[in-house]
Design a protein around this motif. Structure first.
Motif, PDB file in Angstrom:
ATOM      1  N   GLY A 166       0.827  -1.206   0.000  1.00 38.23           N
ATOM      2  CA  GLY A 166       0.000   0.000   0.000  1.00 38.23           C
ATOM      3  C   GLY A 166       0.856   1.247   0.000  1.00 38.23           C
ATOM      4  N   LEU A 167       2.026   1.159  -0.645  1.00 39.84           N
ATOM      5  CA  LEU A 167       2.963   2.277  -0.674  1.00 39.84           C
ATOM      6  C   LEU A 167       2.494   3.348  -1.659  1.00 39.84           C
ATOM      7  CD1 LEU A 167       6.296   0.226  -0.731  1.00 39.84           C
ATOM      8  CD2 LEU A 167       4.978   1.037   1.235  1.00 39.84           C
ATOM      9  N   PRO A 168       3.015   4.564  -1.562  1.00 37.10           N
ATOM     10  CA  PRO A 168       2.601   5.628  -2.480  1.00 37.10           C
ATOM     11  C   PRO A 168       2.725   5.201  -3.944  1.00 37.10           C
ATOM     12  CG  PRO A 168       3.883   6.565  -0.714  1.00 37.10           C
ATOM     13  CD  PRO A 168       3.962   5.074  -0.538  1.00 37.10           C
ATOM     14  N   GLN A 169       1.582   5.277  -4.657  1.00 36.79           N
ATOM     15  CA  GLN A 169       1.499   4.956  -6.085  1.00 36.79           C
ATOM     16  C   GLN A 169       1.941   3.531  -6.406  1.00 36.79           C
ATOM     17  OE1 GLN A 169       3.736   8.365  -7.746  1.00 36.79           O
ATOM     18  NE2 GLN A 169       1.755   9.282  -8.304  1.00 36.79           N
ATOM     19  N   LEU A 195       1.056   0.132   4.843  1.00 41.51           N
ATOM     20  CA  LEU A 195       1.491   1.466   5.254  1.00 41.51           C
ATOM     21  C   LEU A 195       0.275   2.270   5.721  1.00 41.51           C
ATOM     22  CD1 LEU A 195       3.515   3.884   5.359  1.00 41.51           C
ATOM     23  CD2 LEU A 195       2.889   4.330   2.968  1.00 41.51           C
ATOM     24  N   THR A 196       0.375   2.857   6.907  1.00 40.26           N
ATOM     25  CA  THR A 196      -0.685   3.726   7.406  1.00 40.26           C
ATOM     26  C   THR A 196      -0.085   5.093   7.734  1.00 40.26           C
ATOM     27  OG1 THR A 196      -0.338   2.861   9.651  1.00 40.26           O
ATOM     28  CG2 THR A 196      -2.091   1.854   8.342  1.00 40.26           C
ATOM     29  N   HIS A 213      -8.691   1.928  -1.440  1.00 43.75           N
ATOM     30  CA  HIS A 213      -9.001   0.831  -0.518  1.00 43.75           C
ATOM     31  C   HIS A 213      -9.136  -0.503  -1.248  1.00 43.75           C
ATOM     32  CE1 HIS A 213     -10.757  -1.284   2.904  1.00 43.75           C
ATOM     33  NE2 HIS A 213     -11.717  -1.699   2.093  1.00 43.75           N
ATOM     34  N   ASP A 214      -9.853  -0.514  -2.382  1.00 40.00           N
ATOM     35  CA  ASP A 214     -10.053  -1.770  -3.108  1.00 40.00           C
ATOM     36  C   ASP A 214      -8.724  -2.358  -3.571  1.00 40.00           C
ATOM     37  OD1 ASP A 214     -12.755  -1.589  -2.740  1.00 40.00           O
ATOM     38  OD2 ASP A 214     -13.186  -0.764  -4.721  1.00 40.00           O
ATOM     39  N   THR A 215      -7.813  -1.491  -4.027  1.00 44.18           N
ATOM     40  CA  THR A 215      -6.521  -1.982  -4.502  1.00 44.18           C
ATOM     41  C   THR A 215      -5.703  -2.571  -3.348  1.00 44.18           C
ATOM     42  OG1 THR A 215      -6.491  -0.344  -6.281  1.00 44.18           O
ATOM     43  CG2 THR A 215      -4.376  -1.353  -5.685  1.00 44.18           C
ATOM     44  N   MET A 219      -4.303  -6.320  -2.829  1.00 44.71           N
ATOM     45  CA  MET A 219      -2.903  -6.599  -2.480  1.00 44.71           C
ATOM     46  C   MET A 219      -2.825  -7.558  -1.302  1.00 44.71           C
ATOM     47  SD  MET A 219      -1.099  -2.848  -2.570  1.00 44.71           S
ATOM     48  CE  MET A 219      -0.944  -1.867  -4.058  1.00 44.71           C
ATOM     49  N   GLN A 220      -3.601  -7.257  -0.266  1.00 47.07           N
ATOM     50  CA  GLN A 220      -3.559  -8.069   0.947  1.00 47.07           C
ATOM     51  C   GLN A 220      -3.949  -9.514   0.650  1.00 47.07           C
ATOM     52  OE1 GLN A 220      -5.638  -6.488   4.395  1.00 47.07           O
ATOM     53  NE2 GLN A 220      -6.042  -8.551   5.154  1.00 47.07           N
TER      54      GLN A 220
END
Length: 380
Positions: A166-169, A195-196, A213-215, A219-220
């Motif tokens: 969930g990193l930037p871009q 990443l939060t 959120h969906d992406t 990923m998870q």
């Protein structure tokens, strides 16, 4: 209450530089870190809390930070020798050192192993050099592989890789590529978490463009499937391990064990006639200038009405949940005291009972905060 197992957390607060997402008690290192004075202070902290240990042996020690690998193997070894002079240590005690691949000097891992370190946690975060730059990391992907090679040469095959998604871009494909690169290095353990943007961090004040959120949910799920197919069991919300390689130190936290916390900003939990929590001064300069007793910035007895919630904050992070006897032993409370909360969580599909244990369901694991909040005391 019977005394639970005992661990030791050691906080070494300095980093080469502060990362923009980090909300830990870490500080940019001075030109010369006062290593000797700081180790002396750590041992003084241990002397202060040693009576609460009783006859219990330490089952684990964890050097966290900051970047503990900024400290020399000699000072780490001096501290560990001082610990053994003061308190009993289990024969199979686990000793973990957090390290940053960008700060390791050639040959240091061998020195750490000889000092008594048995496990290393590498702060990898990503294998994508562009993402590492955005995260403010001082290492590149090549540094990670060199550090792992050095670990193995030093005989430290029990190591963790710390990885974020969930990193930037970041795309879903990039998140999977990061994880595949980590798995290819065959670590014994993987910490994998989203990443939060934590309050007080640079990223919180100036948020970078994050995946939606969906992406991140995709990923998870796909990363969890890859970890499972690669032989890594998820035993905690963000922890995955090969068979027999769970982190014993963190398991003691999650099972509501006891731990002495020494060092700037360190937290501790000790059981006596009641459960007591301690916090030490956060700023390294203040910490070093004070007496051992003055360094304890907070000493708080956990009220009986809060014990079940504090237990659940930890135990419900585990896939296997908790056994009923463990709850009663670690809190001194009857399981009947939270029967209404347990049944309500079961009705909502967040908890499952096996008769002797309570386990989070898949839904409960996904909405863990909601599940834990169900055990909040009424006056909170």
């Amino acid at each position: 209450m019977p005394l639970p197992p005992l661990s030791l957390y050691v906080h070494l607060p300095w980093c080469v530089r502060k990362c923009p997402y980090c909300d830990f008690n870490s500080h940019a290192a001075p030109a010369q870190i006062p290593q000797r004075d700081y180790v002396d202070a750590l041992l003084e902290d241990l002397d202060l809390d040693r009576p609460a240990a009783g006859d219990r042996p330490l089952i684990s020690i964890f050097f966290g930070g900051g970047t503990p690998s900024l400290f020399s193997p000699e000072e780490i070894g001096r501290f560990l020798a001082g610990v053994r002079q003061r308190i009993a240590c289990a024969d199979d005690m686990e000793v973990t050192l957090e390290a940053n691949p960008g700060t390791i000097e050639h040959g240091r891992f061998r020195g750490y192993r000889e000092a008594g370190v048995t496990r290393v946690s590498l702060g990898v975060q990503s294998f994508n050099d562009e993402h590492l730059k955005v995260l403010g990391r001082i290492h590149g992907s090549g540094d990670i592989r060199r550090a792992v090679d050095e670990l193995r040469q030093a005989g430290l095959d029990n190591f963790n890789l710390d990885l974020m998604y969930g990193l930037p871009q970041q795309s879903r494909e990039q998140a999977l590529a990061d994880l595949a690169a980590a798995i290819a290095l065959e670590p014994a353990h993987l910490s994998h978490y989203q990443l939060t943007l934590e309050p007080g961090t640079v990223f919180h004040h100036r948020p970078p463009p994050l995946p939606d959120h969906d992406t991140t949910w995709e990923m998870q799920l796909e990363c969890q499937a890859l970890l499972a197919s690669s032989g890594y069991e998820q035993y905690e919300i963000s922890a995955y391990a090969r068979a027999g390689r769970r982190c014993r130190h963190n398991l003691n936290y999650w099972q509501f064990g006891d731990y002495v916390g020494v060092g700037a900003g360190a937290h501790g939990k000790l059981t006596g006639s009641a459960v007591e929590r301690t916090t030490r001064s956060k700023q390294p300069r203040d910490y070093l200038s004070r007496t051992p007793a003055e360094r304890v910035s907070e000493r708080r007895t956990v009220a009986a009405g809060e014990l079940s919630f504090e237990f659940m904050l930890n135990a419900l992070r585990l896939r296997e949940g908790f056994a009923v006897p463990l709850f009663e032993e670690r809190t001194g409370l009857s399981i009947d005291s939270i029967d209404a909360e347990l049944r309500a969580a079961q009705t909502r599909g967040l908890l499952h009972s096996t008769g002797r244990a309570w386990e989070p369901t898949e839904l409960g694991f996904r909405f863990l905060n909601d599940l834990q909040e169900m055990f909040l005391p009424a006056n909170c």
